[in-house]
Design a protein around this motif. Structure first.
Motif, PDB file in Angstrom:
ATOM      1  N   SER A   1      13.393   6.020 -17.255  1.00  0.00           N
ATOM      2  CA  SER A   1      12.189   6.065 -16.450  1.00  0.00           C
ATOM      3  C   SER A   1      12.618   6.025 -14.982  1.00  0.00           C
ATOM      4  N   ILE A   2      11.862   6.696 -14.111  1.00  0.00           N
ATOM      5  CA  ILE A   2      12.201   6.693 -12.691  1.00  0.00           C
ATOM      6  C   ILE A   2      10.938   6.390 -11.913  1.00  0.00           C
ATOM      7  N   GLN A   3      10.981   5.384 -11.053  1.00  0.00           N
ATOM      8  CA  GLN A   3       9.843   5.113 -10.183  1.00  0.00           C
ATOM      9  C   GLN A   3      10.177   5.566  -8.769  1.00  0.00           C
ATOM     10  N   ILE A   4       9.293   6.388  -8.200  1.00  0.00           N
ATOM     11  CA  ILE A   4       9.498   6.892  -6.844  1.00  0.00           C
ATOM     12  C   ILE A   4       8.336   6.396  -5.990  1.00  0.00           C
ATOM     13  N   SER A   5       8.626   5.719  -4.872  1.00  0.00           N
ATOM     14  CA  SER A   5       7.537   5.242  -4.031  1.00  0.00           C
ATOM     15  C   SER A   5       7.865   5.482  -2.558  1.00  0.00           C
ATOM     16  N   ASP A   6       6.853   5.407  -1.718  1.00  0.00           N
ATOM     17  CA  ASP A   6       7.103   5.608  -0.285  1.00  0.00           C
ATOM     18  C   ASP A   6       6.862   4.322   0.501  1.00  0.00           C
ATOM     19  N   THR A   7       7.072   3.186  -0.166  1.00  0.00           N
ATOM     20  CA  THR A   7       6.753   1.910   0.483  1.00  0.00           C
ATOM     21  C   THR A   7       7.997   1.062   0.731  1.00  0.00           C
ATOM     22  N   GLY A   8       9.158   1.604   0.495  1.00  0.00           N
ATOM     23  CA  GLY A   8      10.376   0.831   0.701  1.00  0.00           C
ATOM     24  C   GLY A   8      10.689  -0.056  -0.475  1.00  0.00           C
ATOM     25  N   ILE A   9      11.772  -0.792  -0.316  1.00  0.00           N
ATOM     26  CA  ILE A   9      12.173  -1.713  -1.371  1.00  0.00           C
ATOM     27  C   ILE A   9      12.119  -3.117  -0.799  1.00  0.00           C
ATOM     28  N   VAL A  10      11.323  -3.973  -1.420  1.00  0.00           N
ATOM     29  CA  VAL A  10      11.272  -5.361  -1.011  1.00  0.00           C
ATOM     30  C   VAL A  10      11.838  -6.195  -2.153  1.00  0.00           C
ATOM     31  N   PRO A  11      13.076  -6.604  -2.021  1.00  0.00           N
ATOM     32  CA  PRO A  11      13.648  -7.400  -3.112  1.00  0.00           C
ATOM     33  C   PRO A  11      12.766  -8.617  -3.382  1.00  0.00           C
ATOM     34  N   GLY A  12      12.400  -8.825  -4.627  1.00  0.00           N
ATOM     35  CA  GLY A  12      11.464  -9.882  -4.961  1.00  0.00           C
ATOM     36  C   GLY A  12      10.035  -9.381  -4.922  1.00  0.00           C
ATOM     37  N   GLY A  13       9.826  -8.316  -4.218  1.00  0.00           N
ATOM     38  CA  GLY A  13       8.592  -7.558  -4.327  1.00  0.00           C
ATOM     39  C   GLY A  13       7.365  -8.127  -3.631  1.00  0.00           C
ATOM     40  N   GLY A  14       7.460  -9.253  -2.932  1.00  0.00           N
ATOM     41  CA  GLY A  14       6.273  -9.846  -2.347  1.00  0.00           C
ATOM     42  C   GLY A  14       5.740  -9.044  -1.176  1.00  0.00           C
ATOM     43  N   VAL A  15       4.409  -9.037  -1.006  1.00  0.00           N
ATOM     44  CA  VAL A  15       3.797  -8.289   0.093  1.00  0.00           C
ATOM     45  C   VAL A  15       4.124  -8.948   1.437  1.00  0.00           C
ATOM     46  N   GLY A  16       4.053 -10.266   1.480  1.00  0.00           N
ATOM     47  CA  GLY A  16       4.261 -10.960   2.748  1.00  0.00           C
ATOM     48  C   GLY A  16       5.712 -10.934   3.210  1.00  0.00           C
ATOM     49  N   ASN A  17       6.592 -10.800   2.265  1.00  0.00           N
ATOM     50  CA  ASN A  17       8.030 -10.905   2.506  1.00  0.00           C
ATOM     51  C   ASN A  17       8.594  -9.617   3.106  1.00  0.00           C
TER      52      ASN A  17
ATOM     53  N   LYS B   1       0.836  -1.200   0.000  1.00  0.00           N
ATOM     54  CA  LYS B   1       0.000   0.000   0.000  1.00  0.00           C
ATOM     55  C   LYS B   1       0.870   1.248   0.000  1.00  0.00           C
ATOM     56  N   GLY B   2       0.518   2.208  -0.831  1.00  0.00           N
ATOM     57  CA  GLY B   2       1.276   3.459  -0.851  1.00  0.00           C
ATOM     58  C   GLY B   2       1.304   4.070  -2.228  1.00  0.00           C
ATOM     59  N   ASN B   3       2.198   5.043  -2.426  1.00  0.00           N
ATOM     60  CA  ASN B   3       2.282   5.818  -3.662  1.00  0.00           C
ATOM     61  C   ASN B   3       3.409   5.328  -4.551  1.00  0.00           C
ATOM     62  N   TYR B   4       3.109   5.177  -5.838  1.00  0.00           N
ATOM     63  CA  TYR B   4       4.129   4.811  -6.829  1.00  0.00           C
ATOM     64  C   TYR B   4       4.043   5.804  -7.976  1.00  0.00           C
ATOM     65  N   ILE B   5       5.074   6.640  -8.077  1.00  0.00           N
ATOM     66  CA  ILE B   5       5.067   7.650  -9.132  1.00  0.00           C
ATOM     67  C   ILE B   5       6.135   7.283 -10.154  1.00  0.00           C
ATOM     68  N   THR B   6       5.751   7.248 -11.421  1.00  0.00           N
ATOM     69  CA  THR B   6       6.728   6.953 -12.464  1.00  0.00           C
ATOM     70  C   THR B   6       6.891   8.156 -13.375  1.00  0.00           C
ATOM     71  N   ILE B   7       8.132   8.580 -13.585  1.00  0.00           N
ATOM     72  CA  ILE B   7       8.418   9.681 -14.505  1.00  0.00           C
ATOM     73  C   ILE B   7       9.110   9.093 -15.727  1.00  0.00           C
ATOM     74  N   ASP B   8       8.484   9.255 -16.890  1.00  0.00           N
ATOM     75  CA  ASP B   8       9.083   8.753 -18.140  1.00  0.00           C
ATOM     76  C   ASP B   8       9.625   9.910 -18.948  1.00  0.00           C
ATOM     77  N   VAL B   9      10.891   9.774 -19.337  1.00  0.00           N
ATOM     78  CA  VAL B   9      11.556  10.828 -20.101  1.00  0.00           C
ATOM     79  C   VAL B   9      11.936  10.230 -21.440  1.00  0.00           C
ATOM     80  N   LYS B  10      11.655  10.939 -22.506  1.00  0.00           N
ATOM     81  CA  LYS B  10      11.923  10.361 -23.836  1.00  0.00           C
ATOM     82  C   LYS B  10      13.427  10.356 -24.139  1.00  0.00           C
ATOM     83  N   LYS B  11      14.099  11.425 -23.755  1.00  0.00           N
ATOM     84  CA  LYS B  11      15.482  11.622 -24.178  1.00  0.00           C
ATOM     85  C   LYS B  11      16.289  12.079 -22.971  1.00  0.00           C
ATOM     86  N   ILE B  12      17.406  11.430 -22.695  1.00  0.00           N
ATOM     87  CA  ILE B  12      18.196  11.896 -21.557  1.00  0.00           C
ATOM     88  C   ILE B  12      19.638  12.250 -21.924  1.00  0.00           C
ATOM     89  N   THR B  13      20.064  11.949 -23.153  1.00  0.00           N
ATOM     90  CA  THR B  13      21.443  12.284 -23.522  1.00  0.00           C
ATOM     91  C   THR B  13      21.510  13.579 -24.327  1.00  0.00           C
TER      92      THR B  13
END
Lengths: 310, 310, 310, 310
Positions: A195-211, A59-71
């Motif tokens: 692309s950059i994803q910014i969230s306020d839920t931490g990082i769960v390697p493997g991404g599982g909710v229970g883990n 549960k929480g916020n997931y913001i993704t910023i997509d940029v077409k060109k970065i170089t």
């Protein structure tokens, strides 16, 4: 459900497609904003347990910023991207800490591997202030935030789990919030290093909710964790899968499919083909040949975005 | 014929399969030797114009050394591999120059990109002697060979074609033979950074027989060129192609294919799917996540092999 | 005369001091300009053979730009420095080539040694256009200059003298002017990575006037050579020498010297002390501990200055 | 007393010379062993408070291994050095922990600065086992030691004192002993990257006996600390000082000194000269130009020595 992506907005797409949903997923909110220079901001909010289960993310916020060109950006366009990143981080920061509360920035991943080095590259460019605030406070404005930054390395090289390193330091220096930067897997080649994803839920390697044990999360560390992730590669299995899906899709369009193929596509069940193609014990990725340079460009934008937000 | 590989033995396989050949291709000889530590040496010899046209490679010797494991080797196993590489290079050297004739080693590719850095990594470890022979000959045995080594860079960074840089230096310092090291494309994921192709036909970027202008070859440089190539990546299109081939193959095995699919497979004609999957303007590769470390290990073996052979 | 510096303005100081000259050296002109942000531009012009012999440098222009601070600059101050560098290079360019004539940029030195890497660092950031002008001229303005850039390496690693590599390439691609970037020795610690010398007389390693064979000069290459040098270290012998000079000077001031010491100072003759202090076969330098970072900052300013001037 | 060196044996020399001691310092034991290949092992033991005060270092063992040559060694000579390093580390280990007790290796210093990178370079090559022992114990012998390794970075880049990072991790993962690797200052140019000091007293930055707060020591961490230090530079002030001492010494030898100079030398009081020579705010070092390569060679020897000892 096998999402094969760490991006919340991609999981939402996969889930809706797999379930033939026209409307929004129960427990999810999503909005998209198109900004100048073809920059798109997507905000996925997981509202409740139902949303958590659908996307297998917390549960929480997931913001993704997509940029077409970065170089080879002009100074102006570069500044624009940094401002957007900074604003989104700042919004999440304000939900969790006060303006002058201490923040620890953590760069995850193996700095020696180009596909995993984004976290350490970003941290190299973070402006730290904690030691100045502690020993020479006269050089900082009184309400300026103490900022520190570390790169804990990876278990294969340190022998220590990332959470053990980070928890030890957090317990000892007691910041009020953690910002963790990591490389992510995406399903889309076009998002690699763009692309950059910014969230306020931490990082769960493997991404599982229970883990919740091993992740860098508020549960494990006792402080809120903002996670900033950048896709650096697509799993090779995703490419194979998508190729077969598109193939059967085309057969269907041309009325050349048959019941067997239709069922196969439904079940997303190409494991034998992947096994024949992809040798076991290989950690294969699809990446642009120029990933080294793309990663440098992206790390600069993200680190400046973090610096500005803090 | 689209081979999508720079390895002569893979081209031979592709050609024979495409033409349902049981016997050897006209104008080609091939033999395989299995050595200890699961090392395999394959020798493809292109004998005449017929062989040239079949494989779209120039007449001459193509030796491939396949090594199963290159990381964390014992000193003994490492020495064994170096000896094998050295022996094969030496055999080709002896066909073209005398023991004391000058050799220039050229590391091709962009040293800043991990998937393209093998040439420059190898050159970093070459023991040069030309300047000693020229200015302090008393420090070398009289019949010792003069060896020099350069990394000409890539056109995108220098603005100059590789052949222009190398030709200028060759014309000025006049070595008797060139050894060129480059990263190659293979069709096999298992060969990435684990296989070495040694040939005495030069390097023709793009590999066409007719295209003798731009390559580093005896025609363009006036001296024989031994090319040493190491696969560092597989084109993403190869993976997609192979996936679809395996898929239809399986349908055929199970008698679930149809005439349309059979024809499709025959024609190797999946361009629309590749276009849908792989964004244009992308130089996408499939590579192991640990390519950085594999490339370091391989560069050491190859450079020591070259040093010993010279 | 042992100058122990590659900087023309320092040599002028040493010469005048050694000869107790109040007025200008015969055959030399010198002017100094103070610009904003404490930037100083010194222009030494060697007019004739007399000036050549005094400074042991060839006839021509030597411009030195001294910058007080190069790290953590604001965008504005950085732009100011780049503009100044660019203007001085442009002035020399205009003396020797037309606006659209081809230029080759050469980064000298060993990129693997931090005290010698400035040349290669600068070249990494040069915007090359020669290949675009040659193969896709439609992407460039018609009168835009063709620019190429190479790093020839050092003889210890290549076995080939720098002039041999560069001459080979120049003869083959025929640019109209060469810009060579190299690390220099200075006599002043404060100039390390904070000063830039620009001259139009080429680079003569060892700096002797008579020694025209091995240098990158108009004589050896057939085209004018603009040399851009940045001090990265001071020889340890200079520090020892200066310490002893200051020491005797202080004794003299306090009337505690004696005839013997006065003579010693006159003769600059401390070799025994240097031999006792500095082990032979050592290439010792005095350098700031942070030279790695200073060199990165300086390389960026110089490369942008070159890009803008071209 | 200003030692300007971190090496115990050099401090002993300085102290004895300054105090004109012929016999051993009270509270110190010292022995020297000459081994093959011109390797010398010096063992300084500080026995009590008197020895502590004389050398301003803590009670314990300080072993210095001096190697004459470290580049281009034959395999045999390299093995010999590694064995010697390993034996000395093992001796100290056995004084403090059992064969199977967990060890944490810590690489100190700033990996981005060549003169400060030895700690991180060594750690890059340490074979860690802690994670295997924890998660896959079946792959290790039962009595094999758990080894982990980290690089905590420097305060200027992290904002966190090294002790805070290390203490947090030690408290969390609870090893039984710490091995800390750091770059040292020596008084001798010939020792740069050719000498290794091994002690069991921890690392106290600044080296003071009273200063027990900030060091990595048994007092601050609760576990014994073996410190491995490698000289990478000599302070420029040491060179200046030594030059003036040798100078007056020579004058004295030749009976050309006077009372004033004799007193000056006695007092080691050249501060004005150093101030005139060495700009403030500069962190100047004397180092070989090839320090980058020497550091790589040394890091390999030390890391292999540690691996073997563990």
């Amino acid at each position: 459900m096998l999402f094969r992506t760490d991006m919340a907005d991609e999981r939402r797409d996969v889930y809706r497609k797999a379930n033939n949903l026209e409307e929004e997923i129960n427990g999810i909110e999503c909005e998209t904003e198109e900004l100048q220079d073809k920059i798109r901001v997507t905000r996925v909010k997981i509202l409740d347990e139902n949303g958590e289960q659908a996307l297998n993310k917390k549960k929480g916020n997931y913001i993704t910023i997509d940029v077409k060109k970065i170089t080879n950006l002009s100074d102006e366009k570069q500044e624009n991207i940094i401002n957007i990143i900074s604003k989104e981080i700042k919004n999440l920061l304000n939900l969790h800490v006060k303006e002058d509360e201490e923040v620890l920035v953590v760069g995850l991943g193996n700095g020696n591997l180009v596909a995993d080095a984004l976290g350490t590259k970003v941290v190299d460019n973070i402006e730290v202030t904690r030691h100045i605030k502690k020993y020479c406070p006269e050089y900082l404005a009184e309400d300026e935030r103490a900022i520190s930054a570390i790169t804990p390395g990876v278990m294969g090289l340190t022998g220590i789990e990332t959470i053990e390193v980070v928890k030890g330091i957090v317990d000892n220096i007691k910041p009020k919030l953690l910002i963790a930067i990591d490389s992510l897997a995406s399903r889309s080649i076009e998002r690699i290093s763009k692309s950059i994803q910014i969230s306020d839920t931490g990082i769960v390697p493997g991404g599982g909710v229970g883990n919740t044990q091993k992740g860098l999360t508020e549960e494990s560390l006792g402080i809120p964790v903002i996670a900033i992730g950048i896709p650096t590669a697509v799993e090779t299995a995703v490419i194979v899968n998508d190729a077969l899906d598109i193939f059967i899709g085309k057969l269907q369009d041309e009325a050349r499919s048959n019941e067997y193929l239709n069922k196969l596509k439904e079940e997303d069940n190409y494991n034998e083909i992947k096994e024949a193609l992809i040798p076991q014990n290989y950690n294969l990725i699809v990446t642009p040949k120029e990933i080294d340079e793309l990663a440098d460009d992206m790390a600069l934008l993200v680190s400046e975005g973090i610096n500005m937000s803090l």
